[in-house]
Design a protein around this motif. Structure first.
Motif, PDB file in Angstrom:
ATOM      1  N   LYS A   1      12.464  28.065  29.174  1.00  0.00           N
ATOM      2  CA  LYS A   1      11.800  29.216  28.540  1.00  0.00           C
ATOM      3  C   LYS A   1      12.486  29.579  27.223  1.00  0.00           C
TER       4      LYS A   1
ATOM      5  N   TYR B   1      11.262  27.054  24.803  1.00  0.00           N
ATOM      6  CA  TYR B   1       9.877  27.345  24.401  1.00  0.00           C
ATOM      7  C   TYR B   1       9.840  28.423  23.320  1.00  0.00           C
ATOM      8  N   ASP B   2      10.678  29.446  23.483  1.00  0.00           N
ATOM      9  CA  ASP B   2      10.706  30.542  22.509  1.00  0.00           C
ATOM     10  C   ASP B   2      11.249  30.085  21.162  1.00  0.00           C
TER      11      ASP B   2
ATOM     12  N   PRO C   1       8.540  27.556  18.207  1.00  0.00           N
ATOM     13  CA  PRO C   1       7.707  28.024  17.078  1.00  0.00           C
ATOM     14  C   PRO C   1       8.508  28.314  15.810  1.00  0.00           C
TER      15      PRO C   1
ATOM     16  N   GLU D   1       2.053  19.522  14.869  1.00  0.00           N
ATOM     17  CA  GLU D   1       1.026  19.862  15.860  1.00  0.00           C
ATOM     18  C   GLU D   1       1.332  19.222  17.210  1.00  0.00           C
TER      19      GLU D   1
ATOM     20  N   ILE E   1       3.838  21.442  19.002  1.00  0.00           N
ATOM     21  CA  ILE E   1       3.213  22.667  19.520  1.00  0.00           C
ATOM     22  C   ILE E   1       2.329  22.343  20.727  1.00  0.00           C
ATOM     23  N   GLN E   2       1.565  21.245  20.662  1.00  0.00           N
ATOM     24  CA  GLN E   2       0.717  20.861  21.801  1.00  0.00           C
ATOM     25  C   GLN E   2       1.558  20.525  23.026  1.00  0.00           C
TER      26      GLN E   2
ATOM     27  N   ARG F   1       4.529  21.692  23.689  1.00  0.00           N
ATOM     28  CA  ARG F   1       5.087  22.962  24.157  1.00  0.00           C
ATOM     29  C   ARG F   1       4.054  23.715  24.968  1.00  0.00           C
ATOM     30  N   ASN F   2       2.831  23.831  24.442  1.00  0.00           N
ATOM     31  CA  ASN F   2       1.770  24.553  25.142  1.00  0.00           C
ATOM     32  C   ASN F   2       1.412  23.881  26.468  1.00  0.00           C
ATOM     33  N   ALA F   3       1.420  22.548  26.489  1.00  0.00           N
ATOM     34  CA  ALA F   3       1.135  21.820  27.728  1.00  0.00           C
ATOM     35  C   ALA F   3       2.220  22.093  28.770  1.00  0.00           C
TER      36      ALA F   3
ATOM     37  N   ILE G   1       4.125  24.783  28.964  1.00  0.00           N
ATOM     38  CA  ILE G   1       4.000  26.170  29.406  1.00  0.00           C
ATOM     39  C   ILE G   1       2.845  26.315  30.394  1.00  0.00           C
ATOM     40  N   ALA G   2       1.784  25.526  30.219  1.00  0.00           N
ATOM     41  CA  ALA G   2       0.585  25.643  31.045  1.00  0.00           C
ATOM     42  C   ALA G   2       0.748  25.095  32.466  1.00  0.00           C
TER      43      ALA G   2
END
Length: 186
Positions: free
Chosen positions: A43, A46-47, A50, A68, A71-72, A74-76, A78-79
């Motif tokens: 976590k 993740y923070d 960005p 990109e 970021i993708q 990272r978002n994956a 987190i999901a």
């Protein structure tokens, strides 16, 4: 007399089965506790991502695909549902691979490499990665103990009945051990 022997044997077997069940519960909870240590560090990472991407974007704006991808990834990561440790490990390995590409970019941009903000973010990320490495070693040790018990005798006899859960090790993917190739010739 035989009745007492049968009762003693049944009590002994009940104690053994209860011990085996409790070991399965202990192992699973130890693995989940070890994963929670990794989750805290993830976590934090993740923070940080960005800010890292924004800093790099100022120097390497035409590297949009690389940024990109980070970021993708990272978002994956987190999901992924927090209770699905094995999927989380896969997502983290993908994120780690994309993060390496950002640091490879810094080699090609001397101004970025000298940027104070970038250096601070890189130091913070290195600290997080060191914490992750320690947590990963502990986690892998608990996974080894859990998996060995569930796959060896007598645990294997009761694994299905007692809800044994196999966990994956949190290791670097073979591709992430290779050097990142960056080509700026085009």
């Amino acid at each position: 007399m035989t009745f007492l022997i049968i009762i003693a044997i049944l009590i002994f077997l009940a104690v053994v089965v209860i011990g085996i069940f409790n070991r399965f519960v202990k192992n699973k909870n130890t693995v989940k506790d070890a994963w929670s240590n990794i989750d805290v560090a993830l976590k934090r990472r993740y923070d940080l991502i960005p800010n890292l991407v924004e800093t790099v974007k100022g120097y390497a704006a035409h590297e949009k695909e690389t940024l990109e991808a980070v970021i993708q990834a990272r978002n994956a990561a987190i999901a992924v549902p927090p209770d699905d440790i094995n999927k989380q490990i896969q997502a983290e390995n993908q994120l780690q691979k994309t993060l390496r590409s950002i640091f490879a970019l810094s080699e090609a941009y001397p101004d970025l490499k000298a940027n104070t903000n970038f250096l601070q973010l890189q130091d913070k990320l290195n600290e997080i990665e060191e914490n992750l490495e320690r947590a990963r070693r502990y986690y892998n040790g608990t996974v080894r103990e859990n998996n060995t018990y569930g796959e060896s005798f007598p645990g294997v006899l009761f694994a299905g009945a007692f809800g044994y859960q196999h966990f994956d090790y949190f290791e670097a993917e073979p591709e992430s051990r290779e050097n990142v190739k960056v080509d700026f010739s085009s």
